[in-house]
Design a protein around this motif. Structure first.
Motif, mmCIF file in Angstrom:
data_model
loop_
_atom_site.group_PDB
_atom_site.id
_atom_site.type_symbol
_atom_site.label_atom_id
_atom_site.label_comp_id
_atom_site.label_asym_id
_atom_site.label_seq_id
_atom_site.Cartn_x
_atom_site.Cartn_y
_atom_site.Cartn_z
ATOM 1 N N ARG A 91 46.145 28.154 36.580
ATOM 2 C CA ARG A 91 46.194 28.454 38.018
ATOM 3 C C ARG A 91 46.455 29.940 38.278
ATOM 4 O O ARG A 91 45.795 30.573 39.095
ATOM 5 C CB ARG A 91 47.270 27.589 38.687
ATOM 6 C CG ARG A 91 46.887 26.118 38.807
ATOM 7 C CD ARG A 91 47.896 25.335 39.602
ATOM 8 N NE ARG A 91 49.135 25.111 38.872
ATOM 9 C CZ ARG A 91 49.321 24.098 38.014
ATOM 10 N NH1 ARG A 91 48.340 23.253 37.766
ATOM 11 N NH2 ARG A 91 50.485 23.931 37.407
ATOM 12 N N ASP A 92 47.435 30.509 37.572
ATOM 13 C CA ASP A 92 47.817 31.894 37.859
ATOM 14 C C ASP A 92 46.805 32.902 37.327
ATOM 15 O O ASP A 92 46.538 33.925 37.956
ATOM 16 C CB ASP A 92 49.211 32.180 37.294
ATOM 17 C CG ASP A 92 50.304 31.623 38.195
ATOM 18 O OD1 ASP A 92 49.968 31.062 39.253
ATOM 19 O OD2 ASP A 92 51.495 31.740 37.843
ATOM 20 N N ARG A 93 46.239 32.647 36.148
ATOM 21 C CA ARG A 93 45.215 33.566 35.630
ATOM 22 C C ARG A 93 44.002 33.563 36.550
ATOM 23 O O ARG A 93 43.433 34.610 36.844
ATOM 24 C CB ARG A 93 44.814 33.166 34.205
ATOM 25 C CG ARG A 93 45.894 33.447 33.181
ATOM 26 C CD ARG A 93 45.540 32.923 31.797
ATOM 27 N NE ARG A 93 46.659 33.097 30.887
ATOM 28 C CZ ARG A 93 46.669 32.713 29.618
ATOM 29 N NH1 ARG A 93 45.599 32.110 29.099
ATOM 30 N NH2 ARG A 93 47.734 32.905 28.860
ATOM 31 N N THR A 94 43.622 32.378 37.002
ATOM 32 C CA THR A 94 42.478 32.261 37.911
ATOM 33 C C THR A 94 42.767 32.951 39.234
ATOM 34 O O THR A 94 41.904 33.656 39.791
ATOM 35 C CB THR A 94 42.129 30.775 38.144
ATOM 36 O OG1 THR A 94 41.862 30.155 36.883
ATOM 37 C CG2 THR A 94 40.918 30.628 39.048
ATOM 38 N N ARG A 95 43.980 32.772 39.732
ATOM 39 C CA ARG A 95 44.371 33.426 40.986
ATOM 40 C C ARG A 95 44.294 34.952 40.847
ATOM 41 O O ARG A 95 43.854 35.646 41.758
ATOM 42 C CB ARG A 95 45.791 32.996 41.363
ATOM 43 C CG ARG A 95 46.174 33.314 42.805
ATOM 44 C CD ARG A 95 47.533 32.730 43.163
ATOM 45 N NE ARG A 95 47.507 31.276 43.117
ATOM 46 C CZ ARG A 95 48.337 30.526 42.404
ATOM 47 N NH1 ARG A 95 49.261 31.081 41.652
ATOM 48 N NH2 ARG A 95 48.240 29.219 42.419
ATOM 49 N N GLY A 96 44.719 35.459 39.698
ATOM 50 C CA GLY A 96 44.647 36.894 39.456
ATOM 51 C C GLY A 96 43.217 37.397 39.460
ATOM 52 O O GLY A 96 42.910 38.448 40.039
ATOM 53 N N VAL A 97 42.324 36.645 38.813
ATOM 54 C CA VAL A 97 40.894 37.002 38.791
ATOM 55 C C VAL A 97 40.333 37.013 40.214
ATOM 56 O O VAL A 97 39.635 37.946 40.628
ATOM 57 C CB VAL A 97 40.100 36.008 37.914
ATOM 58 C CG1 VAL A 97 38.597 36.194 38.107
ATOM 59 C CG2 VAL A 97 40.465 36.187 36.442
ATOM 60 N N GLU A 98 40.639 35.975 40.970
ATOM 61 C CA GLU A 98 40.089 35.846 42.331
ATOM 62 C C GLU A 98 40.593 36.947 43.259
ATOM 63 O O GLU A 98 39.836 37.461 44.087
ATOM 64 C CB GLU A 98 40.448 34.468 42.890
ATOM 65 C CG GLU A 98 39.718 33.325 42.190
ATOM 66 C CD GLU A 98 40.205 31.949 42.603
ATOM 67 O OE1 GLU A 98 39.415 30.999 42.514
ATOM 68 O OE2 GLU A 98 41.390 31.826 43.009
ATOM 69 N N GLU A 99 41.869 37.317 43.121
ATOM 70 C CA GLU A 99 42.428 38.362 43.988
ATOM 71 C C GLU A 99 41.750 39.710 43.747
ATOM 72 O O GLU A 99 41.466 40.452 44.692
ATOM 73 C CB GLU A 99 43.937 38.476 43.778
ATOM 74 C CG GLU A 99 44.717 37.335 44.408
ATOM 75 C CD GLU A 99 46.215 37.516 44.304
ATOM 76 O OE1 GLU A 99 46.676 38.615 43.889
ATOM 77 O OE2 GLU A 99 46.950 36.568 44.645
ATOM 78 N N VAL A 100 41.481 40.025 42.488
ATOM 79 C CA VAL A 100 40.808 41.293 42.183
ATOM 80 C C VAL A 100 39.349 41.239 42.624
ATOM 81 O O VAL A 100 38.835 42.189 43.238
ATOM 82 C CB VAL A 100 40.907 41.622 40.673
ATOM 83 C CG1 VAL A 100 40.040 42.823 40.326
ATOM 84 C CG2 VAL A 100 42.358 41.889 40.289
ATOM 85 N N ALA A 101 38.671 40.137 42.332
ATOM 86 C CA ALA A 101 37.257 40.002 42.712
ATOM 87 C C ALA A 101 37.070 40.138 44.219
ATOM 88 O O ALA A 101 36.066 40.691 44.687
ATOM 89 C CB ALA A 101 36.713 38.653 42.232
ATOM 90 N N ALA A 102 38.055 39.664 44.991
ATOM 91 C CA ALA A 102 37.972 39.722 46.456
ATOM 92 C C ALA A 102 37.976 41.155 46.985
ATOM 93 O O ALA A 102 37.566 41.408 48.119
ATOM 94 C CB ALA A 102 39.132 38.940 47.068
ATOM 95 N N GLN A 103 38.411 42.087 46.168
ATOM 96 C CA GLN A 103 38.451 43.501 46.576
ATOM 97 C C GLN A 103 37.077 44.172 46.441
ATOM 98 O O GLN A 103 36.904 45.312 46.871
ATOM 99 C CB GLN A 103 39.472 44.254 45.732
ATOM 100 C CG GLN A 103 40.903 43.753 45.895
ATOM 101 C CD GLN A 103 41.861 44.371 44.880
ATOM 102 O OE1 GLN A 103 41.566 45.414 44.300
ATOM 103 N NE2 GLN A 103 42.984 43.718 44.670
ATOM 104 N N TYR A 104 36.120 43.453 45.835
ATOM 105 C CA TYR A 104 34.778 44.012 45.620
ATOM 106 C C TYR A 104 33.748 43.193 46.397
ATOM 107 O O TYR A 104 33.419 42.067 46.000
ATOM 108 C CB TYR A 104 34.434 43.984 44.135
ATOM 109 C CG TYR A 104 35.283 44.910 43.286
ATOM 110 C CD1 TYR A 104 34.850 46.196 42.974
ATOM 111 C CD2 TYR A 104 36.526 44.493 42.819
ATOM 112 C CE1 TYR A 104 35.632 47.047 42.196
ATOM 113 C CE2 TYR A 104 37.317 45.339 42.049
ATOM 114 C CZ TYR A 104 36.863 46.615 41.743
ATOM 115 O OH TYR A 104 37.642 47.449 40.985
ATOM 116 N N PRO A 105 33.219 43.728 47.498
ATOM 117 C CA PRO A 105 32.232 42.985 48.308
ATOM 118 C C PRO A 105 30.996 42.572 47.518
ATOM 119 O O PRO A 105 30.347 41.564 47.851
ATOM 120 C CB PRO A 105 31.863 43.996 49.410
ATOM 121 C CG PRO A 105 33.029 44.930 49.482
ATOM 122 C CD PRO A 105 33.536 45.041 48.082
ATOM 123 N N GLY A 106 30.670 43.337 46.464
ATOM 124 C CA GLY A 106 29.464 43.035 45.700
ATOM 125 C C GLY A 106 29.668 42.031 44.578
ATOM 126 O O GLY A 106 28.705 41.630 43.910
#
Length: 309
Positions: free
Chosen positions: A165-180
């Motif tokens: 859960r936490d590793r995935t959350r970390g990935v998603e939070e960073v990915a959300a910073q990139y519109p592309g």
């Protein structure tokens, strides 16, 4: 003459190891899996620490991914009167029954590698790493390699695990910073290589555009690489977490883009040391955090031998 013998005897006794006088410490250890690559390294690190410490023995049990079996193992540890318990939980949300067993028996309990999702009393501690940070480090480096755009698939570990859960959350939070950057799909492969081959093969057959795969651990990342090779599909970035010897070999060959080093030795030794301190009544931190480090093609050689079995 008798006085001389008494003095000699006293001197010899003072030279004996402290463990002769101290009560040996027995630790019961229940692992979520014995057949998980990283957890095997972790288990062996604990065994080595106990051996080199002296006066400490361990009883290691395999829960085989079954929480009911793990609860039974903790019950057995309590009935045997072990001095401490180290738990690598099957389900980080289901630790309450085991915590209660240890607390009622006044046996110190140390969680290792997988953080329990519960408040811990003074007789308990967690030794491990910040799983969310691992996901962030992984996705930050992937985003650089992707030049800020593309489709990402996420290989999830066991859904019952805090690390997933936490590793995935970390990935998603960073990915959300990139519109592309778009996270197209995420599927569980339960932390295992074979399951990851199957999941990745299904993604390939679906015809979806895949630019990168962010895996919750190295074993699944390697499974993804094997599936991509089998399908003769190139140009997909694959990232793992753990820094296992196998992962380092795949980085060396250029197949694995990166991994995040999780210190199995540091976690294993820290768990044993914390358990000993609790048995002795010493004060310990409720969370003993072992830092993560980024592994790339440029620095992978620095990590050779660090997570060896």
């Amino acid at each position: 003459m008798k006085l001389k013998k008494l003095i000699v005897t006293s001197v010899l006794l003072c030279m004996l190891p402290v463990s002769v006088f101290a009560k040996d410490i027995k630790i019961g250890v229940s692992m979520a899996h014995f057949d998980d690559n990283f957890l095997t390294i972790l288990r062996q690190a604990m065994q080595s620490k106990m051996k080199e410490t002296g006066g400490v023995s361990g009883q290691f049990e395999d829960a085989k991914g079954d929480i009911a079996q793990q609860i039974q193992q903790v019950e057995n540890f309590v009935s045997q009167g072990v001095d401490a318990i180290i738990l690598n939980p099957v389900d980080t949300q289901g630790v309450k029954p085991m915590s209660k067993l240890a607390e009622n028996a006044k046996i110190p309990l140390v969680f290792v590698n997988r953080r329990p999702e519960a408040t811990l009393p003074a007789s308990m501690a967690y030794v491990g790493s910040d799983s969310k940070l691992a996901g962030k480090l992984q996705m930050e480096e992937l985003a650089k390699l992707m030049k800020g755009k593309g489709n990402v698939m996420i290989l999830l570990g066991e859904l019952s695990s805090e690390a997933t859960r936490d590793r995935t959350r970390g990935v998603e939070e960073v990915a959300a910073q990139y519109p592309g950057i778009h996270i197209v799909d995420k599927q569980t492969a339960k932390f295992f290589r074979k399951e990851a081959v199957d999941v990745t093969t299904d993604w390939i057959l679906s015809g979806q555009q895949i630019d990168a795969i962010a895996s919750n651990n190295d074993e699944m990342a390697i499974g993804a690489i094997l599936a991509l090779k089998q399908a003769k599909k190139s140009g997909v970035l694959v990232a793992g977490i753990d820094g296992t010897p196998d992962a380092l070999e795949f980085i060396k060959k250029g197949d694995l883009s990166l991994s995040i080093f999780q210190d199995a030795k540091g976690q294993g030794e820290g768990a044993v040391q914390t358990a000993i301190q609790l048995v002795k009544g010493e004060k310990v931190d409720s969370s003993v955090m072992i830092p993560y480090q980024l592994i790339t093609e440029a620095n992978y050689q620095q990590f050779a031998g660090k997570n060896n079995k």
